[in-house]
Design a protein around this motif. Structure first.
Motif, PDB file in Angstrom:
ATOM      1  N   TYR A   6      -3.815 -27.807  60.524  1.00 17.09           N
ATOM      2  CA  TYR A   6      -2.681 -27.186  59.851  1.00 17.09           C
ATOM      3  C   TYR A   6      -3.134 -26.548  58.543  1.00 17.09           C
ATOM      4  CZ  TYR A   6       0.354 -29.574  63.154  1.00 17.09           C
ATOM      5  OH  TYR A   6       0.967 -30.003  64.291  1.00 17.09           O
ATOM      6  N   VAL A   7      -2.449 -25.469  58.191  1.00 17.74           N
ATOM      7  CA  VAL A   7      -2.746 -24.724  56.971  1.00 17.74           C
ATOM      8  C   VAL A   7      -1.482 -24.705  56.112  1.00 17.74           C
ATOM      9  CG1 VAL A   7      -3.444 -22.490  56.030  1.00 17.74           C
ATOM     10  CG2 VAL A   7      -4.410 -23.294  58.190  1.00 17.74           C
ATOM     11  N   PRO A   8      -1.587 -24.937  54.798  1.00 19.04           N
ATOM     12  CA  PRO A   8      -0.403 -24.872  53.939  1.00 19.04           C
ATOM     13  C   PRO A   8       0.296 -23.523  54.058  1.00 19.04           C
ATOM     14  CG  PRO A   8      -2.239 -25.847  52.755  1.00 19.04           C
ATOM     15  CD  PRO A   8      -2.781 -25.351  54.060  1.00 19.04           C
ATOM     16  N   ALA A   9       1.618 -23.541  53.939  1.00 14.74           N
ATOM     17  CA  ALA A   9       2.403 -22.325  54.158  1.00 14.74           C
ATOM     18  C   ALA A   9       1.980 -21.197  53.232  1.00 14.74           C
ATOM     19  CB  ALA A   9       3.885 -22.641  53.980  1.00 14.74           C
ATOM     20  N   LYS A  10       1.742 -21.476  51.968  1.00  9.23           N
ATOM     21  CA  LYS A  10       1.380 -20.425  51.013  1.00  9.23           C
ATOM     22  C   LYS A  10       0.075 -19.743  51.422  1.00  9.23           C
ATOM     23  CE  LYS A  10       3.505 -22.901  47.132  1.00  9.23           C
ATOM     24  NZ  LYS A  10       4.648 -22.001  46.936  1.00  9.23           N
ATOM     25  N   ILE A  11      -0.930 -20.560  51.765  1.00  9.15           N
ATOM     26  CA  ILE A  11      -2.226 -19.995  52.151  1.00  9.15           C
ATOM     27  C   ILE A  11      -2.112 -19.268  53.479  1.00  9.15           C
ATOM     28  CG2 ILE A  11      -4.608 -20.549  52.745  1.00  9.15           C
ATOM     29  CD1 ILE A  11      -4.433 -22.910  50.842  1.00  9.15           C
ATOM     30  N   GLY A  12      -1.394 -19.877  54.421  1.00  4.72           N
ATOM     31  CA  GLY A  12      -1.267 -19.261  55.738  1.00  4.72           C
ATOM     32  C   GLY A  12      -0.620 -17.896  55.682  1.00  4.72           C
ATOM     33  N   TRP A  13       0.506 -17.769  54.972  1.00  4.64           N
ATOM     34  CA  TRP A  13       1.181 -16.480  54.884  1.00  4.64           C
ATOM     35  C   TRP A  13       0.340 -15.459  54.121  1.00  4.64           C
ATOM     36  CZ3 TRP A  13       4.956 -14.646  57.627  1.00  4.64           C
ATOM     37  CH2 TRP A  13       5.835 -15.519  58.269  1.00  4.64           C
ATOM     38  N   PHE A  14      -0.366 -15.904  53.089  1.00  4.89           N
ATOM     39  CA  PHE A  14      -1.209 -14.978  52.329  1.00  4.89           C
ATOM     40  C   PHE A  14      -2.311 -14.403  53.211  1.00  4.89           C
ATOM     41  CE2 PHE A  14      -4.893 -13.984  49.716  1.00  4.89           C
ATOM     42  CZ  PHE A  14      -4.341 -13.205  48.723  1.00  4.89           C
ATOM     43  N   VAL A  15      -2.975 -15.273  53.975  1.00  2.00           N
ATOM     44  CA  VAL A  15      -4.072 -14.826  54.838  1.00  2.00           C
ATOM     45  C   VAL A  15      -3.554 -13.927  55.954  1.00  2.00           C
ATOM     46  CG1 VAL A  15      -5.830 -15.607  56.468  1.00  2.00           C
ATOM     47  CG2 VAL A  15      -5.493 -16.835  54.317  1.00  2.00           C
ATOM     48  N   MET A  16      -2.394 -14.250  56.517  1.00  2.00           N
ATOM     49  CA  MET A  16      -1.861 -13.442  57.609  1.00  2.00           C
ATOM     50  C   MET A  16      -1.431 -12.060  57.161  1.00  2.00           C
ATOM     51  SD  MET A  16       0.346 -15.888  60.178  1.00  2.00           S
ATOM     52  CE  MET A  16       1.379 -16.607  58.912  1.00  2.00           C
ATOM     53  N   GLU A  17      -0.758 -11.963  56.031  1.00  2.00           N
ATOM     54  CA  GLU A  17      -0.150 -10.701  55.615  1.00  2.00           C
ATOM     55  C   GLU A  17      -1.101  -9.785  54.855  1.00  2.00           C
ATOM     56  OE1 GLU A  17       2.700  -9.974  56.662  1.00  2.00           O
ATOM     57  OE2 GLU A  17       3.781 -11.816  57.061  1.00  2.00           O
ATOM     58  N   LEU A  18      -2.129 -10.345  54.238  1.00  2.00           N
ATOM     59  CA  LEU A  18      -3.014  -9.543  53.379  1.00  2.00           C
ATOM     60  C   LEU A  18      -3.635  -8.333  54.085  1.00  2.00           C
ATOM     61  CD1 LEU A  18      -4.453  -9.108  50.679  1.00  2.00           C
ATOM     62  CD2 LEU A  18      -6.234 -10.712  51.464  1.00  2.00           C
ATOM     63  N   PRO A  19      -4.152  -8.455  55.320  1.00  2.00           N
ATOM     64  CA  PRO A  19      -4.794  -7.287  55.950  1.00  2.00           C
ATOM     65  C   PRO A  19      -3.880  -6.076  56.092  1.00  2.00           C
ATOM     66  CG  PRO A  19      -5.371  -9.286  57.129  1.00  2.00           C
ATOM     67  CD  PRO A  19      -4.296  -9.664  56.160  1.00  2.00           C
ATOM     68  N   SER A  20      -2.584  -6.299  56.340  1.00  2.00           N
ATOM     69  CA  SER A  20      -1.678  -5.155  56.501  1.00  2.00           C
ATOM     70  C   SER A  20      -1.504  -4.383  55.205  1.00  2.00           C
ATOM     71  CB  SER A  20      -0.307  -5.630  57.007  1.00  2.00           C
ATOM     72  OG  SER A  20      -0.384  -5.985  58.371  1.00  2.00           O
ATOM     73  N   PHE A  21      -1.772  -5.012  54.083  1.00  2.91           N
ATOM     74  CA  PHE A  21      -1.751  -4.307  52.797  1.00  2.91           C
ATOM     75  C   PHE A  21      -3.126  -3.759  52.452  1.00  2.91           C
ATOM     76  CE2 PHE A  21      -2.694  -4.584  48.231  1.00  2.91           C
ATOM     77  CZ  PHE A  21      -1.797  -3.640  47.740  1.00  2.91           C
ATOM     78  N   LEU A  22      -4.157  -4.561  52.684  1.00  4.15           N
ATOM     79  CA  LEU A  22      -5.494  -4.204  52.228  1.00  4.15           C
ATOM     80  C   LEU A  22      -6.123  -3.087  53.054  1.00  4.15           C
ATOM     81  CD1 LEU A  22      -7.685  -4.950  50.187  1.00  4.15           C
ATOM     82  CD2 LEU A  22      -8.545  -6.622  51.834  1.00  4.15           C
ATOM     83  N   VAL A  23      -5.976  -3.135  54.386  1.00  2.00           N
ATOM     84  CA  VAL A  23      -6.648  -2.151  55.244  1.00  2.00           C
ATOM     85  C   VAL A  23      -6.164  -0.731  54.968  1.00  2.00           C
ATOM     86  CG1 VAL A  23      -6.998  -1.422  57.637  1.00  2.00           C
ATOM     87  CG2 VAL A  23      -7.204  -3.832  57.027  1.00  2.00           C
ATOM     88  N   PRO A  24      -4.834  -0.442  54.926  1.00  2.00           N
ATOM     89  CA  PRO A  24      -4.425   0.927  54.593  1.00  2.00           C
ATOM     90  C   PRO A  24      -4.886   1.369  53.202  1.00  2.00           C
ATOM     91  CG  PRO A  24      -2.602  -0.278  55.576  1.00  2.00           C
ATOM     92  CD  PRO A  24      -3.671  -1.282  55.294  1.00  2.00           C
ATOM     93  N   MET A  25      -4.916   0.433  52.251  1.00  2.50           N
ATOM     94  CA  MET A  25      -5.387   0.796  50.912  1.00  2.50           C
ATOM     95  C   MET A  25      -6.870   1.187  50.950  1.00  2.50           C
ATOM     96  SD  MET A  25      -2.737   0.597  49.008  1.00  2.50           S
ATOM     97  CE  MET A  25      -3.491   0.701  47.387  1.00  2.50           C
ATOM     98  N   LEU A  26      -7.663   0.481  51.739  1.00  2.00           N
ATOM     99  CA  LEU A  26      -9.081   0.825  51.855  1.00  2.00           C
ATOM    100  C   LEU A  26      -9.268   2.180  52.537  1.00  2.00           C
ATOM    101  CD1 LEU A  26     -10.624  -2.627  52.847  1.00  2.00           C
ATOM    102  CD2 LEU A  26     -10.751  -1.468  50.637  1.00  2.00           C
ATOM    103  N   LEU A  27      -8.439   2.485  53.524  1.00  2.00           N
ATOM    104  CA  LEU A  27      -8.524   3.795  54.172  1.00  2.00           C
ATOM    105  C   LEU A  27      -8.185   4.909  53.191  1.00  2.00           C
ATOM    106  CD1 LEU A  27      -6.851   3.000  57.616  1.00  2.00           C
ATOM    107  CD2 LEU A  27      -9.264   3.479  57.191  1.00  2.00           C
ATOM    108  N   MET A  28      -7.169   4.698  52.360  1.00  2.00           N
ATOM    109  CA  MET A  28      -6.835   5.702  51.350  1.00  2.00           C
ATOM    110  C   MET A  28      -7.951   5.837  50.328  1.00  2.00           C
ATOM    111  SD  MET A  28      -2.769   5.404  50.565  1.00  2.00           S
ATOM    112  CE  MET A  28      -2.839   3.675  50.122  1.00  2.00           C
ATOM    113  N   TYR A  29      -8.551   4.728  49.951  1.00  2.00           N
ATOM    114  CA  TYR A  29      -9.659   4.776  48.996  1.00  2.00           C
ATOM    115  C   TYR A  29     -10.840   5.547  49.576  1.00  2.00           C
ATOM    116  CZ  TYR A  29     -13.516   3.176  46.064  1.00  2.00           C
ATOM    117  OH  TYR A  29     -14.615   3.130  45.244  1.00  2.00           O
ATOM    118  N   GLN A  30     -11.027   5.429  50.884  1.00  2.00           N
ATOM    119  CA  GLN A  30     -12.139   6.116  51.537  1.00  2.00           C
ATOM    120  C   GLN A  30     -12.009   7.630  51.452  1.00  2.00           C
ATOM    121  OE1 GLN A  30     -12.486   5.287  55.723  1.00  2.00           O
ATOM    122  NE2 GLN A  30     -14.587   5.983  55.840  1.00  2.00           N
ATOM    123  N   VAL A  31     -10.794   8.144  51.602  1.00  2.00           N
ATOM    124  CA  VAL A  31     -10.609   9.603  51.575  1.00  2.00           C
ATOM    125  C   VAL A  31     -10.287  10.119  50.190  1.00  2.00           C
ATOM    126  CG1 VAL A  31      -9.830   9.611  53.957  1.00  2.00           C
ATOM    127  CG2 VAL A  31      -8.153   9.461  52.123  1.00  2.00           C
ATOM    128  N   GLY A  32      -9.997   9.254  49.265  1.00  2.00           N
ATOM    129  CA  GLY A  32      -9.741   9.680  47.890  1.00  2.00           C
ATOM    130  C   GLY A  32      -8.281   9.835  47.554  1.00  2.00           C
TER     131      GLY A  32
END
Length: 370
Positions: free
Chosen positions: A163-189
């Motif tokens: 089992y994973v604590p709720a705070k850590i679990g939700w943070f790990v699950m949701e982070l990629p949906s925010f981080l990946v598009p931001m990295l794609l935008m950073y790639q193109v400028g």
């Protein structure tokens, strides 16, 4: 003596100078010939990529068309269409000479591709991941009548799981949906057009809240590591799909943000996210720190449906899909409806079985309907 020497040198230069400068000029031209040939091939390649690639127009893949207008120093001009490719290629060839006996050629080549390059859009990536979303949606619909997955209130003791604590679990699950598009935008400028910027802000804004606000304030039950990892994988792929589509495959007219489709979709999005956030606050306030029991939620849309937070999120993503008018966005909205609709049905049955005084007039997900 000096004057005789100068006269002899002048006669010698007049006799052989023209021949020498002609030879020098020919040598320079021979040296520049491979460069000119390479520039010509490069121009053809840039034109082929810029005017022969695929792009999205209103959610569909289209073949851009347009004529190249050649100006004195512009080898590749811009097109103006809804599916515009913001690219430039400048070729400058200048010659100057201070005297009839000298010849200098300077060749400069500069290619400018501001923003995301439309010809980098790969439709196989878009269609492949979109098909996966729709397949998962069909799976959710078929599984709706079966027992719920073992998470949250449906977990039973004695299972050999981590089992994973709720705070850590939700943070790990949701982070990629925010981080990946931001990295794609950073790639193109940067993104071209106000429409792309606002729509990307809408998508990333939802997951910024889910990652850095909702997850931190979450006081729910621990969840299994398997669910956390599967959720993280899904958010990574969906974040990549939505971000890739917006950054590389979609362009909007300057007046897109003033059209009815964008405005109606944006209004639905903000209504949905408001309902979602307000409903999450109601659920969170039902518990005190350390309390993992379940209570009957009251207030807001919970007076009409069991899963008001899910209803708000479904509205939100359908509004986003309408505003973007892309196939991946609609596929994500359909998946969200199938996934959260199934969970809402199980939650509704749970409340009816657990609480004898649960309001019988409440629907599961859609007020007065379902």
């Amino acid at each position: 003596m000096a004057e005789d020497y100068e006269r002899q040198f002048a006669k010698h230069f007049e006799r052989h100078g023209k021949e020498m400068m002609g030879t020098l000029k020919q040598s320079v031209e021979d040296a520049l010939a491979p460069i000119k040939e390479a520039l010509g091939k490069t121009l053809e390649m840039v034109q082929e990529h810029a005017f022969g690639g695929d792009c999205f127009r209103g959610g569909q893949i289209c073949k851009p068309s347009g004529e190249i207008q050649v100006q004195p120093v512009i080898g590749l001009a811009q097109r103006t269409e809804q599916c515009e490719i913001p690219s430039e290629a400048t070729f400058t060839l200048t010659s100057s000479g201070e005297s009839p006996h000298t010849h200098t050629e300077v060749v400069t080549f500069e290619t400018k591709l501001p923003g995301a390059d439309m010809w980098e859009c790969n439709p196989y990536i878009v269609y492949g991941l979109t098909s996966c979303l729709l397949a998962l949606a069909i799976y959710n619909i078929q599984r709706a009548r079966k027992p719920a997955h073992l998470y949250g209130r449906y977990q039973t003791g004695g299972q050999p799981v981590t089992y994973v604590p709720a705070k850590i679990g939700w943070f790990v699950m949701e982070l990629p949906s925010f981080l990946v598009p931001m990295l794609l935008m950073y790639q193109v400028g940067s993104l071209d057009g106000m429409g792309s910027k606002i729509l990307t802000f809408m998508f990333c804004g939802h997951y910024f809240h889910r990652t850095f606000i909702y997850a931190v304030r979450n006081n729910g039950c621990p969840t299994t590591l398997q669910i956390v990892l599967s959720g993280c994988l899904f958010c990574t792929l969906n974040g990549y799909l939505q971000g890739y589509t917006m950054v590389y495959c979609t362009r909007y007219d300057d007046n897109w943000t003033t059209g009815f489709q964008f405005i109606s979709g944006a209004v639905l999005y903000f209504v949905g996210i408001s309902i979602n956030i307000h409903s999450d606050c109601i659920l969170r306030d039902l518990r005190k720190p350390g309390d993992l029991r379940y209570y009957i939620p009251e207030g807001g849309l919970f007076e009409y449906v069991t899963a008001a937070n899910y209803f708000g999120e479904i509205l939100e993503w359908f509004g986003y899909a309408i505003a973007t008018s892309t196939l991946p966005a609609f596929a994500f909205a359909i998946f969200t409806a199938s996934h959260l609709g199934s969970r809402a049905w199980h939650h509704h049955r749970y409340y009816l079985e657990k609480f004898d005084d649960y309001p019988k007039s409440r629907k599961a997900l859609i007020p007065l309907i379902f």
